[in-house]
Scaffold this active site. Structure first.
Site, mmCIF file in Angstrom:
data_model
loop_
_atom_site.group_PDB
_atom_site.id
_atom_site.type_symbol
_atom_site.label_atom_id
_atom_site.label_comp_id
_atom_site.label_asym_id
_atom_site.label_seq_id
_atom_site.Cartn_x
_atom_site.Cartn_y
_atom_site.Cartn_z
ATOM 1 N N GLY A 25 0.833 -1.212 0.000
ATOM 2 C CA GLY A 25 0.000 0.000 0.000
ATOM 3 C C GLY A 25 0.854 1.242 0.000
ATOM 4 O O GLY A 25 0.569 2.217 0.700
ATOM 5 N N ALA A 26 1.913 1.224 -0.835
ATOM 6 C CA ALA A 26 2.928 2.280 -0.765
ATOM 7 C C ALA A 26 2.586 3.498 -1.607
ATOM 8 O O ALA A 26 3.299 4.490 -1.560
ATOM 9 C CB ALA A 26 4.282 1.711 -1.207
ATOM 10 N N ASN A 27 1.490 3.436 -2.361
ATOM 11 C CA ASN A 27 1.208 4.559 -3.261
ATOM 12 C C ASN A 27 0.500 5.722 -2.586
ATOM 13 O O ASN A 27 0.383 6.792 -3.164
ATOM 14 C CB ASN A 27 0.372 4.088 -4.456
ATOM 15 C CG ASN A 27 -0.938 3.467 -4.015
ATOM 16 O OD1 ASN A 27 -0.925 2.490 -3.262
ATOM 17 N ND2 ASN A 27 -2.059 4.010 -4.443
ATOM 18 N N GLY A 29 -1.069 7.640 1.399
ATOM 19 C CA GLY A 29 -1.194 7.677 2.851
ATOM 20 C C GLY A 29 0.081 7.313 3.595
ATOM 21 O O GLY A 29 1.178 7.766 3.293
ATOM 22 N N GLY A 31 1.673 4.489 3.730
ATOM 23 C CA GLY A 31 2.625 3.676 2.963
ATOM 24 C C GLY A 31 3.586 4.548 2.173
ATOM 25 O O GLY A 31 4.796 4.257 2.100
ATOM 26 N N TYR A 167 -14.417 -3.790 9.246
ATOM 27 C CA TYR A 167 -13.045 -3.254 9.347
ATOM 28 C C TYR A 167 -12.432 -3.656 10.685
ATOM 29 O O TYR A 167 -11.291 -4.133 10.748
ATOM 30 C CB TYR A 167 -13.094 -1.727 9.207
ATOM 31 C CG TYR A 167 -11.766 -1.029 9.411
ATOM 32 C CD1 TYR A 167 -10.717 -1.205 8.503
ATOM 33 C CD2 TYR A 167 -11.546 -0.181 10.497
ATOM 34 C CE1 TYR A 167 -9.498 -0.554 8.688
ATOM 35 C CE2 TYR A 167 -10.333 0.474 10.680
ATOM 36 C CZ TYR A 167 -9.307 0.286 9.771
ATOM 37 O OH TYR A 167 -8.096 0.926 9.953
HETATM 38 N N1 LIG Z 1 -5.323 6.651 8.722
HETATM 39 C C1 LIG Z 1 -5.725 6.232 9.912
HETATM 40 O O1 LIG Z 1 -6.231 7.010 10.738
HETATM 41 C C2 LIG Z 1 -5.542 4.807 10.300
HETATM 42 C C3 LIG Z 1 -5.915 4.443 11.588
HETATM 43 C C4 LIG Z 1 -5.694 3.123 12.004
HETATM 44 C C5 LIG Z 1 -5.123 2.215 11.124
HETATM 45 N N2 LIG Z 1 -4.812 2.600 9.852
HETATM 46 C C6 LIG Z 1 -4.229 1.585 8.974
HETATM 47 O O2 LIG Z 1 -3.124 2.118 8.289
HETATM 48 C C7 LIG Z 1 -2.930 1.419 7.064
HETATM 49 C C8 LIG Z 1 -2.700 2.420 5.947
HETATM 50 O O3 LIG Z 1 -3.887 3.165 5.774
HETATM 51 P P1 LIG Z 1 -3.908 4.696 5.288
HETATM 52 O O4 LIG Z 1 -4.550 5.486 6.356
HETATM 53 O O5 LIG Z 1 -2.582 5.097 4.768
HETATM 54 O O6 LIG Z 1 -4.997 4.594 4.110
HETATM 55 P P2 LIG Z 1 -4.886 4.856 2.522
HETATM 56 O O7 LIG Z 1 -4.330 6.206 2.265
HETATM 57 O O8 LIG Z 1 -6.246 4.547 1.996
HETATM 58 O O9 LIG Z 1 -3.851 3.767 2.050
HETATM 59 C C9 LIG Z 1 -4.197 2.424 1.986
HETATM 60 C C10 LIG Z 1 -3.280 1.750 1.009
HETATM 61 O O10 LIG Z 1 -3.661 0.367 0.921
HETATM 62 C C11 LIG Z 1 -3.750 0.042 -0.450
HETATM 63 N N3 LIG Z 1 -4.635 -1.061 -0.759
HETATM 64 C C12 LIG Z 1 -5.976 -1.142 -0.601
HETATM 65 N N4 LIG Z 1 -6.431 -2.303 -1.098
HETATM 66 C C13 LIG Z 1 -5.354 -2.971 -1.582
HETATM 67 C C14 LIG Z 1 -5.180 -4.205 -2.228
HETATM 68 N N5 LIG Z 1 -6.216 -4.994 -2.521
HETATM 69 N N6 LIG Z 1 -3.927 -4.591 -2.582
HETATM 70 C C15 LIG Z 1 -2.860 -3.787 -2.324
HETATM 71 N N7 LIG Z 1 -2.966 -2.592 -1.737
HETATM 72 C C16 LIG Z 1 -4.208 -2.183 -1.374
HETATM 73 C C17 LIG Z 1 -4.246 1.323 -1.095
HETATM 74 O O11 LIG Z 1 -4.049 1.264 -2.490
HETATM 75 P P3 LIG Z 1 -5.075 1.994 -3.523
HETATM 76 O O12 LIG Z 1 -4.617 3.408 -3.608
HETATM 77 O O13 LIG Z 1 -4.899 1.202 -4.778
HETATM 78 O O14 LIG Z 1 -6.449 1.863 -2.942
HETATM 79 C C18 LIG Z 1 -3.380 2.338 -0.393
HETATM 80 O O15 LIG Z 1 -2.107 2.387 -0.966
HETATM 81 C C19 LIG Z 1 -4.156 0.536 6.895
HETATM 82 O O16 LIG Z 1 -3.839 -0.803 7.264
HETATM 83 C C20 LIG Z 1 -5.163 1.125 7.879
HETATM 84 O O17 LIG Z 1 -6.078 0.149 8.355
HETATM 85 C C21 LIG Z 1 -4.992 3.872 9.427
#
Ligand SMILES: NC(=O)c1ccc[n+]([C@@H]2O[C@H](COP(=O)([O-])OP(=O)(O)OC[C@H]3O[C@@H](n4cnc5c(N)ncnc54)[C@H](OP(=O)(O)O)[C@@H]3O)[C@@H](O)[C@H]2O)c1
Length: 295
Positions: A25-27, A29, A31, A167
């Site tokens: 998920g490096a593209n 947030g 990642g 979730y």
């Molecule tokens: N942000 C918060 O407040 C928060 C809080 C608690 C936990 N987290 C956790 O932190 C992690 C990162 O989340 P984030 O906040 O950075 O959200 P994000 O910006 O939505 O990033 C999520 C990443 O996961 C990728 N992804 C989704 N489905 C995928 C798949 N089928 N195969 C490969 N990659 C996939 C997305 O790719 P696409 O761009 O292609 O969709 C995106 O790169 C997650 O595990 C989330 O549960 C976040």
């Protein structure tokens, strides 16, 4: 963590020269932020995402030793292809990718989207790579694991779908997995460790996408920047002396923001019997068996 350690930040990431890190998920947030900091610290960063073009564009803005590779965690054939295509060992596998409170749907293999993408995909990926991970596996969970239950009906087939609870189930599964992996690595006498981490509440695309009142309440008010949210994950991935089986999160009120520290997760997440059940079920569902025989 030593008691004297205060306010660990990205400048405290140790030099990563010669180390290879896989970030899923490096593209976007967290990642993207993880990739940026790790690349700046000298790591070779393999940025694994389902959209290679978007990831390549992010990799170009980061520079350093970064490369984009295709990985769709919602498709086990893609997980296998990614693992097959990876050359050599990796030092750190960061299971960061995840979907958050998405509408009901299924993955290519017929799993509910949260449990499929957030748990079963990373379970399979880790199992395929575990013999090649030299240092540690970091699995990203969430404070919302407290709302999770691991149901017999893992795929939400026989009950009303509730996306935040779907979730939460997947984020509880992340912790059960991370802690069980540590127990199994230890039992096998491996030096590789498994660490859980969570970012608190961080203003990423994933976090912003849900504008419902329920989402705002559950997400917990003001979000910290992705730069801050990434810190506990970076600490878990790079700090020396991190204990396998620990969870790293922010040190602020209710673990919503702040600098990295060792945090507690709930009692259910530490339930070893539940973890074993989920592990065996995950092996059956994915067809991936971990070969953690003592070396
Ligand atoms: N942000 C918060 O407040 C928060 C809080 C608690 C936990 N987290 C956790 O932190 C992690 C990162 O989340 P984030 O906040 O950075 O959200 P994000 O910006 O939505 O990033 C999520 C990443 O996961 C990728 N992804 C989704 N489905 C995928 C798949 N089928 N195969 C490969 N990659 C996939 C997305 O790719 P696409 O761009 O292609 O969709 C995106 O790169 C997650 O595990 C989330 O549960 C976040």
């Amino acid at each position: 963590m030593p008691a004297t350690h205060i306010d660990w930040t990205a400048v405290d990431v140790p030099a990563q020269n010669g180390r290879t890190v896989v970030v899923t998920g490096a593209n976007s947030g967290l990642g993207a932020q993880l990739s940026r900091v790790l690349a700046r610290a000298g790591a070779r960063v393999i940025m694994a995402s389902r959209n290679v073009d978007a990831t390549r564009a992010v990799a170009e803005t980061i520079g350093g030793n970064t490369e984009a590779r295709r990985l769709d965690l919602a498709d086990l054939s893609s997980v296998r292809a990614f693992a097959d295509g990876l050359d050599g060992d990796v030092d750190v596998l960061m299971n960061n990718a995840g979907v958050m409170a998405v509408p009901k749907g299924v993955t290519a293999d017929g799993f509910e989207r949260h449990i499929g993408t957030n748990h079963l995909g990373p379970f399979a990926l880790t199992g395929l790579l575990i013999d090649r991970v030299r240092d540690r596996v970091v699995t990203v969970s969430s404070g919302l694991h407290v709302l999770g239950r691991v149901r017999d009906d893992l795929n939400w087939e026989n009950r009303r779908y509730q996306r935040w609870f779907a979730y939460a189930q997947s984020k509880l599964a992340n912790l059960l997995f991370a802690y069980e992996l540590q127990r199994r690595l230890e039992a096998a006498g491996r030096s590789t460790i498994s660490v859980a981490a969570h970012p608190g509440v961080s203003a990423t695309e994933g976090q912003r996408r849900d504008t419902s009142l329920q989402g705002k309440i559950l997400a917990g008010g003001r979000a910290q920047s992705p730069e801050m949210g990434a810190l506990p994950l970076l600490y878990a991935a790079t700090a020396p002396g991190v204990d396998g089986g620990s969870c790293i999160g922010p040190d602020g009120l209710m673990q919503r923001n702040g600098h990295p520290t060792v945090v507690r997760s709930n009692r259910r997440s530490r339930d070893a019997a539940l973890a074993t059940q989920l592990w065996e079920r995950s092996e059956r569902l994915t067809g991936i068996r971990y070969a953690l025989d003592p070396r």
